[in-house]
Design a protein around this motif. Sequence first.
Motif, PDB file in Angstrom:
ATOM      1  N   PRO A  68      -6.224   8.561   3.078  1.00 19.63           N
ATOM      2  CA  PRO A  68      -5.824   7.453   3.971  1.00 19.63           C
ATOM      3  C   PRO A  68      -6.962   6.507   4.328  1.00 19.63           C
ATOM      4  CG  PRO A  68      -5.151   9.599   4.858  1.00 19.63           C
ATOM      5  CD  PRO A  68      -6.018   9.884   3.689  1.00 19.63           C
ATOM      6  N   LYS A 107       0.819  -1.213   0.000  1.00 16.94           N
ATOM      7  CA  LYS A 107       0.000   0.000   0.000  1.00 16.94           C
ATOM      8  C   LYS A 107       0.857   1.270   0.000  1.00 16.94           C
ATOM      9  CE  LYS A 107      -4.445   1.031   2.028  1.00 16.94           C
ATOM     10  NZ  LYS A 107      -5.444   0.539   2.969  1.00 16.94           N
ATOM     11  N   SER A 108       1.958   1.248   0.709  1.00 13.08           N
ATOM     12  CA  SER A 108       2.769   2.469   0.858  1.00 13.08           C
ATOM     13  C   SER A 108       3.365   2.935  -0.472  1.00 13.08           C
ATOM     14  CB  SER A 108       3.892   2.244   1.875  1.00 13.08           C
ATOM     15  OG  SER A 108       4.747   1.226   1.397  1.00 13.08           O
ATOM     16  N   ARG A 125       3.998   4.749  -7.168  1.00 10.80           N
ATOM     17  CA  ARG A 125       4.764   6.005  -7.281  1.00 10.80           C
ATOM     18  C   ARG A 125       5.720   5.972  -8.472  1.00 10.80           C
ATOM     19  NH1 ARG A 125       5.460   6.033  -2.396  1.00 10.80           N
ATOM     20  NH2 ARG A 125       3.946   7.574  -1.755  1.00 10.80           N
ATOM     21  N   ASP A 133      -1.969   7.978   0.365  1.00 12.71           N
ATOM     22  CA  ASP A 133      -1.476   9.099   1.187  1.00 12.71           C
ATOM     23  C   ASP A 133      -2.494  10.239   1.118  1.00 12.71           C
ATOM     24  OD1 ASP A 133       0.774   7.641   1.611  1.00 12.71           O
ATOM     25  OD2 ASP A 133       1.939   8.605   0.017  1.00 12.71           O
ATOM     26  N   THR A 134      -3.027  10.454  -0.089  1.00  8.37           N
ATOM     27  CA  THR A 134      -4.011  11.526  -0.277  1.00  8.37           C
ATOM     28  C   THR A 134      -5.332  11.184   0.407  1.00  8.37           C
ATOM     29  OG1 THR A 134      -3.007  11.772  -2.463  1.00  8.37           O
ATOM     30  CG2 THR A 134      -5.033  13.014  -2.055  1.00  8.37           C
ATOM     31  N   PRO A 170       0.570   6.399  -3.924  1.00  8.15           N
ATOM     32  CA  PRO A 170       0.326   7.701  -3.305  1.00  8.15           C
ATOM     33  C   PRO A 170      -1.149   8.048  -3.115  1.00  8.15           C
ATOM     34  CG  PRO A 170       1.563   7.926  -5.378  1.00  8.15           C
ATOM     35  CD  PRO A 170       1.374   6.469  -5.142  1.00  8.15           C
TER      36      PRO A 170
END
Lengths: 398, 137
Positions: free
Chosen positions: A14, A4-5, A29, A11-12, A8
């Motif tokens: 969560p 998942k990390s 990414r 991140d936007t 991105p």
Amino acid sequence: MNLKSHFPIFDTHPELVYLDSAATTQKPRNVIKAITDFYESSYSNVSRGMYKLSTDATQKLRDCRQKVATLIGAESSQDIAFTYGATDAINKVAYGYFKPKLTAGHNIIVTTMEHHANLLPWQKLCKESDTELRVVRLLANGNLDLEHLVELMNEHTMLVAVTHISNVLGIVNPIEQINKLAHEKDIPVIIDAAQSISTHTLNAIDLDIDFLVFSGHKMFAPTGIGALYVNPKYQAAFDPHFVGGGMIESASFFETVYQDYPQVLEPGTPNIAGVFGLGAAIDFMDDHSIYSQYDRLELLTQDLRSSLSNYDRIQVLGDSTNSMNIVSFEIEGIHPHDIAYFLAGKNICIRAGHHCAEPLLNSLEISAVARVSLSVYNEHRDIELLLEALKACINYFE
Amino acid sequence: MESDYLDLYHPRILELDKHPYHFKKCVEEPILIANNPFCGDRFKLFDKSPNKDYAALFFYGHGCAVSKASTSLLVELFEQKGLTGIRELADQFAKFIYKETDHCAEDKLLIFENVRNHPSRLDCALLGWNELLKKLH
């Protein structure tokens, strides 16, 4: 290992529970970076420029073709044509290879579970060529009836068109066995790998594949790029449906000599950024051994299927013993759109409708289903949140 | 966020979804087939009135809560207003849903007011109405 990390979007957002990867996967990414890097610092056209930007881009495009070939175990990068996606690739095979060969009396075989992308081109071509379209039926558990396939094939069969994984049922078709059955009668097979390219290792040589197509956007690459593999024994016979720049040996006002496959299928300026994004997606899959996620995804899928089956009002489609990362279901008395909309309010993304497989749903006497589809960024918590939300959904519409 | 989504479902919409007006499979040829090819929603309208004057309309098919409630009201209002009246109302209702006007000519249709804030569901509210307008035009 959850990846998942690397995406991105999470991140936007969560809280996002993204369960619609069969429609399109999120982008890692490195894929986003490959596209922006190209436009920001190394953009040019390919093939014809003498300057460094252009020669670098040309070499990178060649490298990406090789990456695709390696991904699917093709012998050569020249077995790979870039397309705009799986739909484009199938149309190229239909109109570039099969159309000139079809006459009245021939037949083409598709299956009940095809996506419209692997049905409509053959249906249209058959109508135009006075050719019969034959449809392999399903067994009661949703699997293909291979005995029926054998019955349908005869000396006039020109092609078997089959999906590797059903985009509705999640059923994994035995493509090796289907190839073997068809090849015993010298019939070529086209495999729609749109749903399987990110979950299953494919080897064009070992599986004796004739034609194979997939879209980039369902395997972490951008939209608008895909690939077609054509076995070398069929490559010389393409008569291009679309023609234009970049595909000729020579041209005069009245005659043109085309280049060989794959260039004969790639007129015009290619989707260069898309190709680089596809190459980066393959790097991502390699770097993180994506195919080793198969077992984890299969466990998540089975867990979801069995949890849904515990609800009296939920009916899960397909074969619980043979499905991969896609689970479609109905809830008695609640329309799939209302289910999807209720879940959207809880940040859970699923899809509802006929999923471009209307004939399949008609054959099951269903007008629409809700579909959950998983990918490498999903984890057990996503399934728990989905199940909680479905309980609330049932209560809300009670 | 959840309430933003759920404000779509006016209680009357949910009620009509469960108990639609004149929802019955009929043997007659449908006078209208409303179909959304993107989602598979599909309703057929039947005229069971002896004089075929739209005095006894029924519908049957599959659709979400919004499209079912909307088609249910279409059938009910069609019976009441007849062909000329429903044509006018369909035109006006489409303008209301597309936010071309804030005026809703029929109070019963005000239950779809919040649908106007949900762009992906406008077609649900207008499924039968748009098909009717196409046919009448």
